[in-house]
Design a protein around this motif. Structure first.
Motif: not given
Length: 353
Positions: A172-178, A212-220, A232-234
């Motif tokens: 999925a694009g350039s998100g943290s998982a990619a 970041t990937v795992l927290a995003g999946r947990l909405d946490a 992660a943003l850097r």
């Protein structure tokens, strides 16, 4: 350094941050047993079966870092199972993120079942029974494992257990998982020439991206430490810069706007980095230009066109920046390449100039 690196060194004679091991150095009748012992010792105790046991082949490249480890495996198809008895005998209390590169995998743990194709990731733990079935009996399996001790993953209360054996796509694009998928795929090559400090930094990037990937999946996401979110943003910003170097409008203002930041927030984010955002853009553009000028395949492209390709608007500005960075003009790189000589070693680009 992890025990997998120690085993690999014993078997393969390697050294450095990336260590390789292969069944090819083991007598053919002993290869499957050696592989089973290696997996049980270096990953976790499991029981494995394979229809290819008499002619089994496998190899691993491992990168050991202070708080994590990345290992890339290639092996003949098999089934691995971890039982409650094996957990009671030894549980290192670790998570693993698995990234699939080739043939599909079926992963079952707790109440989760994930069918993973190439480009998919999933999480499993050493602390619960596990079934991992490598489904394509005709092809070797390829995967990368990121080892994450529970103590380094900043998700309190065992929250990550809710994601066990759940499919996580990296497409999925350039998100943290990619970004995490690219990190895992490229780490062995990137780590080969790393010193200890850079290797530790690469390890931190992997942990931050995984969290970041795992927290995003947990909405946490809000539960992560601020520095983890910033790191992660850097990383996302650095990848964005590398992907857009050819755009002459690539400036801190455009980067900040793309990431929904103020320019001041962008500069604060990179305040403790070795170089400013503008210096990073300039260094990367100059590196790409120098690489192209030394490449015989690009000999038909003029110096001005090479500079424009990597975002320099004016050839004169490019020439001044190149000479300041490397101590010689860009024309000398091409002249030496044509003469079959190597260009002088580059001076370090000043990070803050």
């Amino acid at each position: 350094m992890s025990s997998i690196n120690q085993t690999a060194r014993q078997k393969d004679g390697g050294g450095g941050p990336v260590v390789s091991a292969s069944t090819d150095v083991v007598p053919a009748p002993d290869r499957f047993d050696w592989w089973a012992e290696m997996v049980g010792t270096e990953v976790m105790p499991v029981t494995i079966r394979s229809p290819h046991a008499p002619r089994f082949r496998g190899s691993v490249e491992a990168v050991g870092m202070p708080h994590s480890q990345v290992a890339a495996f290639t092996f003949s198809p098999m089934v691995a199972r971890r039982s409650p008895q094996q957990i009671r005998r030894h549980d290192p209390e670790e998570y693993y993120l698995v990234l699939v590169h080739g043939s599909p995998i079926r992963l079952e743990q707790s109440r989760g079942v994930a069918c993973l194709g190439s480009g998919d990731m999933s999480l499993f733990t050493t602390s619960a029974p596990l079934v991992c079935d490598f489904l394509d009996r005709g092809r070797q399996s390829r995967l990368t494992l990121l080892r994450l001790p529970r103590t380094v993953l900043p998700l309190a209360g065992g929250r990550a257990d809710r994601l066990l054996a759940e499919r996580l796509s990296t497409r999925a694009g350039s998100g943290s998982a990619a970004l995490l998928g690219s990190y895992l795929s490229g780490l062995p090559a990137a780590a080969r020439d790393c010193g200890p400090a850079e290797l530790a930094r690469l390890g931190e990037i992997g942990v931050d991206l995984a969290a970041t990937v795992l927290a995003g999946r947990l909405d946490a996401q809000d539960t992560l430490p601020p520095e983890t979110r910033k790191a992660a943003l850097r990383t996302r910003i650095k990848v964005f810069i590398e992907q857009n170097l050819g755009d002459p409008e690539l400036r801190p203002t455009a980067i900040a706007a793309h990431h929904h930041l103020s320019v001041r927030s962008l500069h604060l984010l990179f305040r403790n980095e070795p170089e400013t955002v503008a210096a990073m853009i300039r260094r990367l553009r100059l590196e790409r230009c120098r690489r192209d000028l030394a490449d015989p395949a690009s000999a038909a492209r003029t110096i001005a066109a090479t500079a424009a390709r990597w975002g320099f608007r004016h050839p004169a500005d490019f020439s001044r920046a190149f000479r300041k960075a490397y101590g010689f003009p860009p024309s000398e790189v091409r002249a030496r390449e044509r003469a079959g000589a190597r260009a002088p070693d580059a001076h370090h680009v000043c990070a803050r100039c």
